[in-house]
Design an enzyme around this catalytic site. Sequence first.
Site: not given
Ligand SMILES: Nc1ncnc2c1ncn2[C@@H]1O[C@H](COP(=O)(O)OP(=O)(O)O)[C@@H](O)[C@H]1O
Length: 674
Positions: A363, A369, A482
């Site tokens: 994501g 990323r 957050d």
């Molecule tokens: N430890 C993890 N395990 C699985 N998926 C993750 C993990 N950390 C983040 N993701 C995926 O990556 C995406 C982006 O993460 P993140 O940068 O933490 O989002 P945001 O900045 O919007 O909080 C999340 O929506 C999630 O789907």
Amino acid sequence: MPMSNMNPISLFFLELLLIGLTAPQFIADDGNHQQFVYSGFANAIFTVDGTASVTPSGLLELTNGTAMSKGHAFYPTPLHLRGSPNGTIQSFSASFVFGIISVYNLSSHGLTMLIAPSKDFSGANPVQYLGLVNGSNNGNTTNHIFAVELDTWQNPEFGDINNNHVGIDINGLNSVQSHTGGFFHDQNGTFKNLTLSSQEAMQVWVDYDREKMQINVTMATLDMATKPKRPTVSTRYNLSDVLNDVAYIGFSSSTGKINTHHYVLGWSFAINGPAPAINLTMLPKLPRHHPKDHRSWVLEIVLPIATAVVLLSLGAIAFFLVRRHFRYAEVQDDWEVEFGPHRFSYKDLYHATEGFEDKNLLGVGGFGRVYKGVLPGSRLKIAVKRVSHDSKQGMKEFIAEIVSIGRLQNRNLVQLLGYCRRKGELILVYEHMPNGSLDKYLYGKEETSVLSWAQRFWIIKGIASGLLYLHEEWEKVVVHRDIKASNVLLDDKMNGRLGDFGLARLYDHGIDPQTTDVVGTIGYLAPELARSGNATPPTDVFAFGMFILEVTCGQRPVNHQNTEDNQLILVDWVIDKVQKGAFSDTLDPRLRGSYDVGEACLALTIGILCSHPFAKARPTMRQVMQYLDGEIEPPELSFEMLALMQNEEFEPYIMSYPMSTTSIATMPHLSGGR
Ligand SMILES: Nc1ncnc2c1ncn2[C@@H]1O[C@H](COP(=O)(O)OP(=O)(O)O)[C@@H](O)[C@H]1O
Ligand SMILES: *[C@@H]1O[C@H](CO)[C@@H](O)[C@H](O)[C@H]1NC(C)=O
Ligand SMILES: *[C@@H]1O[C@H](CO)[C@@H](O)[C@H](O)[C@H]1NC(C)=O
Ligand SMILES: *[C@@H]1O[C@H](CO)[C@@H](O)[C@H](O)[C@H]1NC(C)=O
Ligand SMILES: *[C@@H]1O[C@H](CO)[C@@H](O)[C@H](O)[C@H]1NC(C)=O
Ligand SMILES: *[C@@H]1O[C@H](CO)[C@@H](O)[C@H](O)[C@H]1NC(C)=O
Ligand SMILES: *[C@@H]1O[C@H](CO)[C@@H](O)[C@H](O)[C@H]1NC(C)=O
Ligand SMILES: *[C@@H]1O[C@H](CO)[C@@H](O)[C@H](O)[C@H]1NC(C)=O
Ligand SMILES: *[C@@H]1O[C@H](CO)[C@@H](O)[C@H](O)[C@H]1NC(C)=O
Ligand SMILES: *[C@@H]1O[C@H](CO)[C@@H](O)[C@H](O)[C@H]1NC(C)=O
Ligand SMILES: *[C@@H]1O[C@H](CO)[C@@H](O)[C@H](O)[C@H]1NC(C)=O
């Protein structure tokens, strides 16, 4: 000029030669006793070309191992073979000692002793032509060449009998007569084969009888006391039809692809008499296992290949090192030593994520990323977040925080495993949450991903527990800053886990945070946080309240769907409904009315309590936990309180922000310090 190698006769002729520098003819007037003998060639003066030379040890080296080469050596002054200009060719005798040295007993191609009208053999070809003729003049009677060939290669085009023969050649390489190399024993007449390229020196006699017009060629090994009586090869040929009166005597030799050295060790010649005996004890030594051979064999084949291989390998290594240097380049400062165990190498992360392939992209968050990966050694599944930053300032503190956060261990927190730094980039490594982030389930399109009430309540409890741990149960107060559905990740058992500590800051107990940075996400921001920028546990509680409402109602904190109620703020809409006694209207329609009324009511109540505009009026996470566990009843939502909340002025503040749920990217340490 050392004369020790020459007998008095050759000495005599050498003197004649020296004198002859002024008078071109060295031979005596009668022309009947021309002769010379060389037992070794030290300081001999020959006319040489190509690869031929006289070595310091006194060998006449016709070919020096160079492939596809040829060499010639001539006695410098011409012979007068006819007694008178119109006479026939006189009897003559020559003898020489030769040696062919090659690395294996295979050699190419051979040598000749020849008598020809000219010393210029520049038109002759190497390889099978032995430096004697070329394809166009081979056999032409205008050549006036007589030669004895010692050929180690079978060339069918010249009618060669085998690859080890002695031949008598007239004007070309199609021998008039030839025979396998060797000799006939004097005692019993049996033939003894000799291998020309045996690395042994051997002697050859060439005799021409003017009367019988007979040419005898005889071979022998050096240890034989005398010349065998029966010649190896013999023929009748009127050389008067072939040779000119004025002719040069010498040697030609050539090589093909096989590295070969052709040597002459001694040589004698006489007209109208037997060739003077070569003093065999004075001959120079033939290089036995010719070091040059091995070296040049090594030099010419093994070494170039080895060199090429080495160079290619070095080039490849350099290429990979350089590529690796750039591909896996990291930034590491001295102070990081103490954080060593928490530091990942970029290389490992690169391999874990298969080079940060798009197919491994989990994501894209507010800061960068996130990629899925598997650590090479441990097969541990990880999530790798790449955060770009352009400043070193505050990096140490930030890393220190990260590392201390890494020590946080709670089943409702996403474990931070470590970090890595590159130029302009910080990489955070978390344990991988196979079921992804909660918001996908809340707002996802697919019906199958809808969470049941029991799952939702379990997740709410889990996040409350994780947040309580951050606020109160660890040695330091950690404010998450957050909290939101997209930062809640689900593990394999669908436990809610609080993730994304990138924004979390640490405060020692009792110490007020000294920060002015506003961090968080619109809709989750407590009013006082927006005003002062101070993140505190109560600001987390506010965000948690929003989170409960979000999970319960299945709507974003600031949403666009309920515009018919003119309520953009989820909490206001919920309060509105609760005031109207229509609390069940607020629950996520995707639950299809299937929920525990008591729990849902509790969740809404806690959500509203936590969303109180006054920080002091909000419950602590410990209290929230007690409410959720049913240990304590939450306070009643009084009409006054709800009214206060609706009138509160934070509403216009939120409205002034763009409606979005993305984080306000003011990560202090990553964007340039405080
Ligand atoms: N430890 C993890 N395990 C699985 N998926 C993750 C993990 N950390 C983040 N993701 C995926 O990556 C995406 C982006 O993460 P993140 O940068 O933490 O989002 P945001 O900045 O919007 O909080 C999340 O929506 C999630 O789907
Ligand atoms: C052989 O002789 C040729 C011609 O003189 C020379 O160029 C070459 O370097 C020599 N090779 C060796 C191995 O001595
Ligand atoms: C040699 O022969 C040529 C012609 O064949 C003749 O002119 C010449 O006189 C002869 N010389 C001697 C010395 O016989
Ligand atoms: C060359 O050497 C091989 C093996 O060393 C041997 O079998 C062969 O008979 C040799 N050939 C000659 C012509 O000496
Ligand atoms: C062959 O050799 C002769 C004599 O050396 C020379 O004149 C001629 O040009 C050569 N031909 C070729 C094709 O090299
Ligand atoms: C032999 O050589 C001469 C001159 O070099 C040439 O005129 C003649 O045609 C050649 N003969 C043959 C058969 O090639
Ligand atoms: C011929 O004589 C030589 C030398 O005496 C000997 O070495 C060889 O074996 C003999 N050969 C035969 C077949 O008798
Ligand atoms: C000598 O060499 C010839 C030709 O290579 C071969 O036919 C013969 O058998 C050899 N003789 C001996 C005794 O090796
Ligand atoms: C050549 O050899 C035969 C014996 O085979 C001998 O009778 C003759 O005299 C020899 N000729 C010369 C020129 O040596
Ligand atoms: C050999 O050749 C020469 C010149 O071609 C000739 O004068 C002589 O008669 C020939 N000898 C014999 C025996 O035929
Ligand atoms: C060959 O040379 C050696 C050493 O110079 C000498 O003692 C011997 O007498 C010579 N032999 C002959 C036959 O000249």
